[in-house]
Design an enzyme around this catalytic site. Structure first.
Site, PDB file in Angstrom:
ATOM      1  N   ILE A  34      18.097  -0.841  70.070  1.00 15.85           N
ATOM      2  CA  ILE A  34      18.232  -1.153  71.484  1.00 15.85           C
ATOM      3  C   ILE A  34      17.887   0.057  72.346  1.00 15.85           C
ATOM      4  CG2 ILE A  34      20.708  -0.628  71.432  1.00 15.85           C
ATOM      5  CD1 ILE A  34      18.996  -3.182  73.751  1.00 15.85           C
ATOM      6  N   HIS A  52      32.018   2.946  69.459  1.00 18.67           N
ATOM      7  CA  HIS A  52      31.867   3.066  70.904  1.00 18.67           C
ATOM      8  C   HIS A  52      32.964   3.920  71.523  1.00 18.67           C
ATOM      9  CE1 HIS A  52      29.139  -0.723  71.485  1.00 18.67           C
ATOM     10  NE2 HIS A  52      28.521   0.288  70.907  1.00 18.67           N
ATOM     11  N   LYS A  85      27.726  -2.562  75.116  1.00 15.59           N
ATOM     12  CA  LYS A  85      28.718  -3.616  74.943  1.00 15.59           C
ATOM     13  C   LYS A  85      28.804  -4.006  73.461  1.00 15.59           C
ATOM     14  CE  LYS A  85      25.384  -6.337  73.893  1.00 15.59           C
ATOM     15  NZ  LYS A  85      25.298  -6.847  72.500  1.00 15.59           N
ATOM     16  N   ARG A 103      25.112  -6.140  62.697  1.00 19.28           N
ATOM     17  CA  ARG A 103      25.675  -7.335  63.336  1.00 19.28           C
ATOM     18  C   ARG A 103      26.312  -8.286  62.340  1.00 19.28           C
ATOM     19  NH1 ARG A 103      21.374  -5.522  65.875  1.00 19.28           N
ATOM     20  NH2 ARG A 103      21.345  -5.391  68.162  1.00 19.28           N
TER      21      ARG A 103
END
Length: 332
Positions: free
Chosen positions: A14, A79, A97, A163
């Site tokens: 990303i 995170h 996120k 994921r």
């Protein structure tokens, strides 16, 4: 305004494919450095993207005094630890996120929230198509908005993909379901009161591969959504009012540097040709997000979405997880 100097933690997809190119094409951001736990990987990414500095550890990047903002696209379970480390090093942080794995974990960032700026990276909140959609809702053009329907999916059966790892916060709800709750909060400009959730889990990975939920925003306002990591790629948002409906064509992965479209229809004809089309100018939502945060860092505007906003997002996700276990409504 002097450009804000950014450092990027990891060579996550990303980052290197979306966010860094966006920042490099923005007006007020400069990507100074990228870090990886593998120095060769960091250098390869820096060479490919034209980044001046590459670091073989995250700690080394945080020690760079010239870096003002850290972008954190690490796996979900990292995170909070690395956002906290960056903030303690005096860096502002744009964190991907979902912000954390639970609201309690996210609340750890309150320790540094008054020292640096920290924002959860929901780039859609800065895209012209979302701003225009909210403008239409606010104007009353749709009448009284009663319902939002959302679908977002892709297909990923790669066992090595982050994921598909439950220990790292994988699964459909955390990865893309979080966009649904942000869509509801953004367009209704209200907070959900309660949620009920249904999940189907992959028998091999243990992650939720399909999650559907109903969110009650009070005053007769509902948001329903389905997200999936194992169905064909698709995304769409419908906003249904008493007079008209609005449809966002590509709401989440809006093409960078391409026009986007909104459709408005009064329902009097079922033919597609009867709907009004609004073409929005080409925009890069990652560049817009970066510039918005850079202006906050320079003190020109107030932080629009801070730590408390991110904690609330996690409280809603916590309620959804609890509901999927109990099978009952859970209050937020």
């Amino acid at each position: 305004m002097q450009k804000v100097q950014w450092g990027v933690l990891s060579t996550a997809k990303i980052g290197v494919q979306k966010v860094i190119p966006g920042l490099q094409g923005s007006q007020w951001c400069e990507v100074r450095a990228i870090a990886s736990r593998n120095a060769a990987s960091a250098q390869a990414a820096a060479d490919k993207l034209g980044i001046a500095h590459a670091y073989g550890s995250y700690e080394a990047l945080l020690e760079d005094p010239a870096i003002e903002v850290v972008y954190n696209p690490l796996p979900n379970d990292l995170h909070v630890p690395w956002t906290l480390a960056a903030a303690r090093a005096g860096k502002h942080v744009l964190c991907e996120k979902p912000f954390a794995l639970t609201a309690n974990e996210a609340a750890q960032l309150r320790e540094v929230a008054d020292k640096v700026h920290i924002m959860e990276a929901f780039m859609v909140r800065f895209h012209p198509q979302w701003l225009r959609a909210r403008e239409l809702v606010r104007s009353g053009a749709l009448g009284e908005v009663r319902a939002i329907q959302l679908f977002f999916s892709y297909f990923n059966r790669d066992a090595a993909n982050i994921r598909n790892r439950p220990d790292a916060g994988g699964g459909a709800l955390y990865d893309i379901g979080c966009y649904a709750l942000v869509a509801g909060r953004f367009l209704f400009e209200a907070e959900p009161l309660r949620v009920i959730t249904l999940q189907d889990h992959d028998p091999q990975f243990g992650t939720d591969r399909t999650t559907s939920a109903l969110m009650d925003f009070g005053q007769g306002r509902h948001l329903t959504f389905t997200v999936s990591t194992q169905t064909c790629p698709y995304q769409r948002v419908q906003v249904i009012g008493t007079q008209q409906r609005l449809e966002i064509e590509i709401p989440f992965n809006a093409p960078q540097a391409e026009e986007t479209r909104l459709w408005v229809h009064d329902g009097k004809s079922l033919r597609d040709g009867a709907q009004q089309v609004e073409n929005l100018p080409a925009a890069d939502q990652y560049a817009l997000q970066g510039d918005a945060f850079a202006q906050v860092v320079r003190g020109l505007v107030a932080l629009p979405y801070g730590v408390e906003d991110a904690i609330l997002n996690m409280r809603i996700l916590d309620a959804m997880v609890a509901s999927s276990t109990s099978g009952a409504w859970v209050r937020v």
